[in-house]
Design an enzyme around this catalytic site. Structure first.
Site, PDB file in Angstrom:
ATOM      1  N   ASN A  10       0.837  -1.219   0.000  1.00 54.21           N
ATOM      2  CA  ASN A  10       0.000   0.000   0.000  1.00 54.21           C
ATOM      3  C   ASN A  10       0.866   1.261   0.000  1.00 54.21           C
ATOM      4  O   ASN A  10       0.695   2.155   0.824  1.00 54.21           O
ATOM      5  CB  ASN A  10      -0.960  -0.005   1.192  1.00 54.21           C
ATOM      6  CG  ASN A  10      -2.057   1.039   1.044  1.00 54.21           C
ATOM      7  OD1 ASN A  10      -2.252   1.599  -0.025  1.00 54.21           O
ATOM      8  ND2 ASN A  10      -2.785   1.297   2.117  1.00 54.21           N
ATOM      9  N   GLU A  36       1.002  -3.076  -5.092  1.00 55.51           N
ATOM     10  CA  GLU A  36       0.549  -1.706  -4.841  1.00 55.51           C
ATOM     11  C   GLU A  36       1.706  -0.811  -4.402  1.00 55.51           C
ATOM     12  O   GLU A  36       1.702  -0.221  -3.327  1.00 55.51           O
ATOM     13  CB  GLU A  36      -0.609  -1.671  -3.837  1.00 55.51           C
ATOM     14  CG  GLU A  36      -1.479  -0.443  -4.037  1.00 55.51           C
ATOM     15  CD  GLU A  36      -2.777  -0.460  -3.246  1.00 55.51           C
ATOM     16  OE1 GLU A  36      -3.535   0.515  -3.397  1.00 55.51           O
ATOM     17  OE2 GLU A  36      -3.036  -1.403  -2.493  1.00 55.51           O
ATOM     18  N   ASP A 149      -2.282  -9.928  -3.941  1.00 54.57           N
ATOM     19  CA  ASP A 149      -3.552  -9.458  -3.415  1.00 54.57           C
ATOM     20  C   ASP A 149      -4.617  -9.761  -4.465  1.00 54.57           C
ATOM     21  O   ASP A 149      -4.698  -9.097  -5.497  1.00 54.57           O
ATOM     22  CB  ASP A 149      -3.456  -7.960  -3.129  1.00 54.57           C
ATOM     23  CG  ASP A 149      -4.767  -7.375  -2.641  1.00 54.57           C
ATOM     24  OD1 ASP A 149      -5.744  -8.125  -2.485  1.00 54.57           O
ATOM     25  OD2 ASP A 149      -4.812  -6.143  -2.425  1.00 54.57           O
ATOM     26  N   ASN A 151      -7.879  -9.709  -3.785  1.00 53.62           N
ATOM     27  CA  ASN A 151      -9.050  -8.890  -3.484  1.00 53.62           C
ATOM     28  C   ASN A 151     -10.344  -9.700  -3.474  1.00 53.62           C
ATOM     29  O   ASN A 151     -11.411  -9.182  -3.794  1.00 53.62           O
ATOM     30  CB  ASN A 151      -9.150  -7.705  -4.463  1.00 53.62           C
ATOM     31  CG  ASN A 151      -8.512  -6.447  -3.897  1.00 53.62           C
ATOM     32  OD1 ASN A 151      -8.747  -6.080  -2.752  1.00 53.62           O
ATOM     33  ND2 ASN A 151      -7.689  -5.791  -4.700  1.00 53.62           N
ATOM     34  N   HIS A 247      -2.393  -4.327   4.947  1.00 60.02           N
ATOM     35  CA  HIS A 247      -2.260  -5.769   4.746  1.00 60.02           C
ATOM     36  C   HIS A 247      -1.132  -6.283   5.634  1.00 60.02           C
ATOM     37  O   HIS A 247      -0.313  -5.513   6.124  1.00 60.02           O
ATOM     38  CB  HIS A 247      -1.925  -6.095   3.287  1.00 60.02           C
ATOM     39  CG  HIS A 247      -3.005  -5.751   2.319  1.00 60.02           C
ATOM     40  ND1 HIS A 247      -3.727  -6.701   1.631  1.00 60.02           N
ATOM     41  CD2 HIS A 247      -3.467  -4.543   1.888  1.00 60.02           C
ATOM     42  CE1 HIS A 247      -4.590  -6.104   0.833  1.00 60.02           C
ATOM     43  NE2 HIS A 247      -4.452  -4.796   0.972  1.00 60.02           N
TER      44      HIS A 247
END
Length: 257
Positions: A10, A36, A149, A151, A247
């Site tokens: 992130n 990310e 990830d 999602n 995360h």
């Protein structure tokens, strides 16, 4: 043994400020997959964004401050592939692949559909195109480990408030059916669940309502392996003592002998 760490960071710059690489140095890992990044290459060239003893490979989004994936590896791969051949999503920096002599590793960042119907439709388009790519990987002469990830929380055990989220992106019937298809029909394996079948094993928490403190989370980060590696995972863990992101790092040790 090969230890692979995967994390949606992130924002790599944010993760570095929170001490991610100081933690990572002590993990005795062989490969690190990040998602990310939220940065262009020139923004993360400083030594603080590298891991000593690791080679680094990036695939950043064209849009600044958005998406982006990376693989850090002790061993030099024989080939690195950026993108999976889809014009719509490769520009978003969602896929990078490192091919070694006896196995391959992918760092992938699946779209989120939580911002609205248009992005959810884009997510469904991604799932359709990426499924075809996953089938192509099965035809390769070496096994693959797809880290990232996704999602999507696969089953009720994979999120705390499953009853209230059945119409929300990440736990819709369509997304869960896609995961069923990947595992049951195509043959991929959820490496974490081959070792740890316990509930409340989450990798992401909302920043609202003290969700992390209360462990009101979702397990949406995976290491998905091709059938040859069905029994290869020997130890798995989700690191939660320090927070580098919304995360948590997912760590899997594989016996790839």
């Amino acid at each position: 043994m090969v230890r692979i760490v995967s994390l949606n960071v992130n924002g790599l710059r944010s993760g570095v400020r929170k001490g991610f690489f100081h933690w990572f140095r002590r993990q005795r890992a062989d490969i690190l997959c990040l998602q990310e990044l939220k940065a262009r290459p020139h923004q993360i060239e400083d030594s603080s964004f590298h891991a000593r003893g690791f080679k680094r490979y990036l695939f950043c989004a064209q849009r600044p401050g958005y998406s982006g994936v990376a693989i850090y590896s002790r061993a030099e791969p024989r080939e690195v592939i950026e993108g999976y051949g889809n014009a719509e999503f490769d520009g978003e920096g969602r896929y990078i692949e490192a091919v070694f002599d006896t196995f391959g590793v992918v760092s992938a960042y699946f779209p989120s559909g939580s911002s609205g119907p248009a992005r959810q439709e884009a997510k469904f388009r991604f799932l359709e195109s990426f499924e075809a790519h996953m089938v192509e990987l099965l035809a390769r002469p070496i096994p693959f480990i797809i880290c990232g990830d996704v999602n999507i929380a696969h089953r009720k055990i994979d999120l705390k408030n499953w009853r209230g989220n059945q119409k929300n992106s990440g736990f819709t019937p369509e997304e869960r059916a896609w995961m069923d298809h990947i595992f049951d029909d195509i043959g991929y394996v959820d490496a974490f669940r081959t070792v740890n079948p316990e509930p409340e094993q989450y990798t992401w928490w909302s920043n609202r309502g003290r969700a992390r403190e209360k462990n009101v989370g979702w397990r949406i980060d995976y290491q998905l392996v091709t059938p040859e590696l069905r029994n290869a995972a020997r130890a798995v863990s989700i690191y939660k003592r320090k927070f580098f992101s919304d995360h948590a790092p997912l760590i899997v040790d594989y016996d790839l002998a």
